[in-house]
Write a protein that holds these residues in place. Structure first.
Motif, PDB file in Angstrom:
ATOM      1  N   ARG A 105       0.832  -1.213   0.000  1.00 47.95           N
ATOM      2  CA  ARG A 105       0.000   0.000   0.000  1.00 47.95           C
ATOM      3  C   ARG A 105       0.860   1.255   0.000  1.00 47.95           C
ATOM      4  O   ARG A 105       0.581   2.215  -0.730  1.00 47.95           O
ATOM      5  N   ASN A 106       1.908   1.267   0.813  1.00 49.35           N
ATOM      6  CA  ASN A 106       2.781   2.440   0.868  1.00 49.35           C
ATOM      7  C   ASN A 106       3.473   2.682  -0.463  1.00 49.35           C
ATOM      8  O   ASN A 106       3.680   3.832  -0.862  1.00 49.35           O
ATOM      9  N   GLN A 107       3.868   1.600  -1.145  1.00 47.56           N
ATOM     10  CA  GLN A 107       4.488   1.761  -2.459  1.00 47.56           C
ATOM     11  C   GLN A 107       3.509   2.421  -3.423  1.00 47.56           C
ATOM     12  O   GLN A 107       3.841   3.378  -4.120  1.00 47.56           O
ATOM     13  N   LEU A 108       2.296   1.905  -3.448  1.00 47.40           N
ATOM     14  CA  LEU A 108       1.286   2.430  -4.367  1.00 47.40           C
ATOM     15  C   LEU A 108       0.911   3.865  -4.022  1.00 47.40           C
ATOM     16  O   LEU A 108       0.707   4.697  -4.904  1.00 47.40           O
ATOM     17  N   ARG A 109       0.828   4.148  -2.747  1.00 52.94           N
ATOM     18  CA  ARG A 109       0.475   5.503  -2.317  1.00 52.94           C
ATOM     19  C   ARG A 109       1.531   6.512  -2.757  1.00 52.94           C
ATOM     20  O   ARG A 109       1.211   7.642  -3.146  1.00 52.94           O
ATOM     21  N   ALA A 110       2.787   6.089  -2.738  1.00 52.54           N
ATOM     22  CA  ALA A 110       3.882   7.009  -3.040  1.00 52.54           C
ATOM     23  C   ALA A 110       4.139   7.156  -4.535  1.00 52.54           C
ATOM     24  O   ALA A 110       4.453   8.245  -5.007  1.00 52.54           O
TER      25      ALA A 110
END
Length: 211
Positions: A105-110
């Motif tokens: 999720r953090n990868q996609l958010r960034a």
């Protein structure tokens, strides 16, 4: 292990020390090597590859520490390894699955970029076209529920149009898509609702609650 942290706090821990520690026979040392990686600022490619390799470690604790290290260091190259790691998780280890999902999720958010219709240049939309695997798409749909973006809404809408999923995830996807899609996608959302009703036999009040 203590020596590694002392070197880190003194600013004397170099990349070679981390590489050596990450291949140590003792899983505890490898865990702390991943935790030390998470403390680093900018990563050279060698350290990024080290953390990605940690996702394939034989120890679930090392895998979890590797996911924790990757979470604050987003890069598109990490998306596929994280997807693969999630698929490998044993059903008896929900904590590892959770940490991996949060890292993804953090990868996609960034790294996600806004949609550029009609090409759909955002990261999620590119992954949808590149990954024709139903399990990967389901993982992405589940993780997208934590992304408050128009792209996430559009991705979930496209997922519902193309996939048949269980009632619980379908309801959550409908709710999230309704909140975040653009006005141009409202007609498509209405069609998705009708399809969902016919496929899952959702009662009318369940569908209305989802929206």
């Amino acid at each position: 292990v203590h020596a590694l942290w002392i070197l880190h706090r003194l600013g004397s821990l170099d990349d070679a020390d981390l590489v050596k520690s990450a291949s140590n026979a003792d899983a505890l040392v490898r865990v702390h090597a991943m935790r030390l990686l998470s403390e680093r600022g900018e990563w050279p490619e060698s350290l990024r590859n080290l953390a990605i390799a940690g996702l394939n470690d034989t120890s679930a604790l090392v895998q979890r520490a590797a996911a924790d290290a990757l979470a604050p260091h987003p890069d598109p190259v990490q998306l596929r390894p994280l997807l693969a790691a999630i698929r490998r998780v044993d059903d008896g280890d929900p904590q590892l699955r959770h940490v991996l999902r949060m890292a993804l999720r953090n990868q996609l958010r960034a790294v996600s970029s806004p949609l550029n219709p009609p090409e759909g240049t955002g990261t999620l939309m590119r992954l949808r076209s590149e990954i024709g695997d139903r399990k990967n798409l389901r993982i992405l749909a589940d993780v997208s529920l934590g992304l408050r973006t128009e792209e996430a809404g559009s991705f979930l809408l496209s997922y519902l149009e193309e996939s048949k999923t269980d009632r619980e995830l379908l309801t959550r996807c409908l709710r999230h898509a309704a909140r975040w899609i653009s006005e141009e996608d409202l007609d498509a959302l209405a069609d998705a609702v009708q399809t969902a009703v016919s496929y899952t036999h959702l009662r009318a009040h369940e569908t209305e609650a989802a929206l």
